[in-house]
Design an enzyme around this catalytic site. Sequence first.
Site, PDB file in Angstrom:
ATOM      1  N   HIS A 205     -10.995  -6.122   8.591  1.00 12.46           N
ATOM      2  CA  HIS A 205     -11.821  -5.896   7.400  1.00 12.46           C
ATOM      3  C   HIS A 205     -13.067  -5.127   7.814  1.00 12.46           C
ATOM      4  O   HIS A 205     -14.125  -5.292   7.223  1.00 12.46           O
ATOM      5  CB  HIS A 205     -12.211  -7.224   6.740  1.00 12.46           C
TER       6      HIS A 205
ATOM      7  N   ILE B 165      -4.844   0.665   5.013  1.00 16.24           N
ATOM      8  CA  ILE B 165      -4.347   1.964   4.565  1.00 16.24           C
ATOM      9  C   ILE B 165      -3.145   2.411   5.411  1.00 16.24           C
ATOM     10  O   ILE B 165      -2.368   3.267   4.995  1.00 16.24           O
ATOM     11  CB  ILE B 165      -5.473   3.026   4.601  1.00 16.24           C
TER      12      ILE B 165
ATOM     13  N   GLU C 228       0.814  -1.213   0.000  1.00 15.59           N
ATOM     14  CA  GLU C 228       0.000   0.000   0.000  1.00 15.59           C
ATOM     15  C   GLU C 228       0.849   1.265   0.000  1.00 15.59           C
ATOM     16  O   GLU C 228       0.498   2.261  -0.632  1.00 15.59           O
ATOM     17  CB  GLU C 228      -0.963   0.000   1.202  1.00 15.59           C
TER      18      GLU C 228
END
Lengths: 327, 383
Positions: free
Chosen positions: A132, A90, A63
């Site tokens: 998640h 992120i 990422e």
Amino acid sequence: MSESKSMNMIGALNQALDLYLERETNAVILGEDVGHFGGVFRVTAGLQEKYGVERVMDAPLAEAGIAGMAVGMALGGLEPIIEIQFADFIFPAIDQIVNELAKYRYRSGAQYAPKVVVRTPYGGGIRGGHYHSQSPEAHFVHTPGLRVVFPSNPYMAKGLLLAALECPDPVIFFEPKRIYRASQGDVPLEYYTVPLDRAWTMRHGEDATLVAWGAMVPICLEAAALAEGEGYDIEVIDLASLAPYDSATVERSVTRTGRLLVVHEAPQTCGFGAELVAGVQDVVFPYLEAPLRRLGGFDTPFPYTLESHYMPSADRILFELRELIDY
Amino acid sequence: MSGSADTASVGATKAEFPEVPFAILNADGSCDPEYRELIDDADVVRVLQTLWLNRVIDQRFLKLQRQGRLGFYMTSTGEEATTIGAAYCLRDDDPIFLTYRELGALLWRGVPLEMLMNQLIGNGQDVNKGRQMPIHFCFRDWAVPSISSPVGTQLPHACGFGYASRLRGTAQVPLAFLGEGTASQGDFHTALNFAGVFRTPCVFVIRNNGYAISTPESQQTASESLAIRASGYGFPGIRIDGNDFLAVINAMGQAVERARGGGGPTLVEALTYRIGAHSTADDPSVYRSADEPERWRALDPLERLTAHARWRGLFSEEDERAWRESCEARISALVTACEAWPPPPLETLFQDVLRDPGLQLRRQRDRYLAYLRVREPDAHEVP
């Protein structure tokens, strides 16, 4: 009159990306599994086939690299749209987003203004456990130099994403994955935008104001419908943009209703609700009938088995509303 | 794309880059005739002049910092052959992604001294609007993107810029500098990995100057060199004497040409030495012996290029003295002029966060201006 079609949020987001890639040849998509596979949630399905591997790219699994490369692409004149597969992932990219993307315009005296749209599915309710399910928006709202945007239905998703893509500022675009497919609605097939940094009154009411964004908007509308059965008239505002945010719309509403409940999934302490109640109280203080209140997730890591207790529900919202109205 | 890591492909990758000598300049300043053509006489003089200018600026600003007239400064003494040499091989529109120790690259690129001074001082003429510490330059008109303090973040930017260059057909080759300490950062790995996978045109140059603040290279890596890491990313890595200007432009020239021709990225590790402190906030006597920098002074790139120039019959002692004095006079005059500029207007504090300030920032600004109207009624124009 333009044609419209009933579709879910994934279809609406896919249309927005398709229209923008078609219109702006410098726009490119970069992310994990977004190319040939079309994304784990299928939001980029068919786009690599249509626009080629040079413009819709599968990135190595990193990422930070995706975000950092996107900043460089933007400096080089492209308009990168990156996908962070889950908002929980992120964090490896946070230095590039917080220290680079967000600060570049300011620190260069606006000589450079890299424009990157970061799309990322967020939120709970899908039995995704710690990694998640999170709603990390407050980190980014607390970073000057970023816009933070949340769609709450297919119409908003397409219009807000196109507005984010047109916007000269970096945008973190949080997509409510729980209602990716569940949220269905009529969406015009043509190109349209929904303006950023304004809030939307989804339901008018006089007794109290509910403010939410993303997947909590339909929950709040459900709560308002339940409250109506008890004789309460609830206003529901979809904030849509959290940075900058349209506090004026919220202030006008609370000035009338005298009561505010902010609902979000992220942990309550230092969640965006804290900012919203502090931000508006400066204006609405003389009109209040009850304390400004937040209903957020608990200050725990996101749970797995007991997830349904963690997520604010319509019934819990109603419980809080009753107390505020009877205060 | 193959996922295999067979030795043959690693070997093939190595062969992609021609053999280049580690060093070219002999101790007496001479060189093999075949390398003399790397640079003509006029450019040797221009490079030496740039190197001297770099030293004069470093010395002058170090003094200004000690006098309390500048918040902070970082010299690049001893590393100028690498910084100027790498920039020497670029086209004027090739972006240079910098760290905080490559003033020479900016001088060679031709950024006006006044613009550099304005940034160092942070006055109202600074194109960066006085928003960053000294040395954190950005000059878009000279293809110099913005420097940040967290190290390594510029590396994926160079990779992304190279990708954009290829897709848009601009044929620009981004150059990214880093120190050897930065090769320990995650961004180093991701940037080189992405550059290898996407075969982006770009060149990464490690200034291996021996120390990351106080930490020696031996504490950064167990690898025998940093250059060999490139083979793990599928492209060539080479190690050169970073204090040998001719060795730098020989290797860099080929790396840049290779990138521009579609051959992909190259990693260049330039061995050099940081003669001065890390920054004005550092005291190197705590972590290295006094004779260590003295030993490296014998390998000073300025001395070596001067010897080379004399071997060519250029840049006499008299030329050198005259040039140094002219640099000193120019810098003194510029410092005086640049210190006289007022700071950036207050309004710039609130600009350029987003293109237009949001409602929250507008309210904060208005409240601050309300305070100022009371505290300093005449001091600030209220927009």
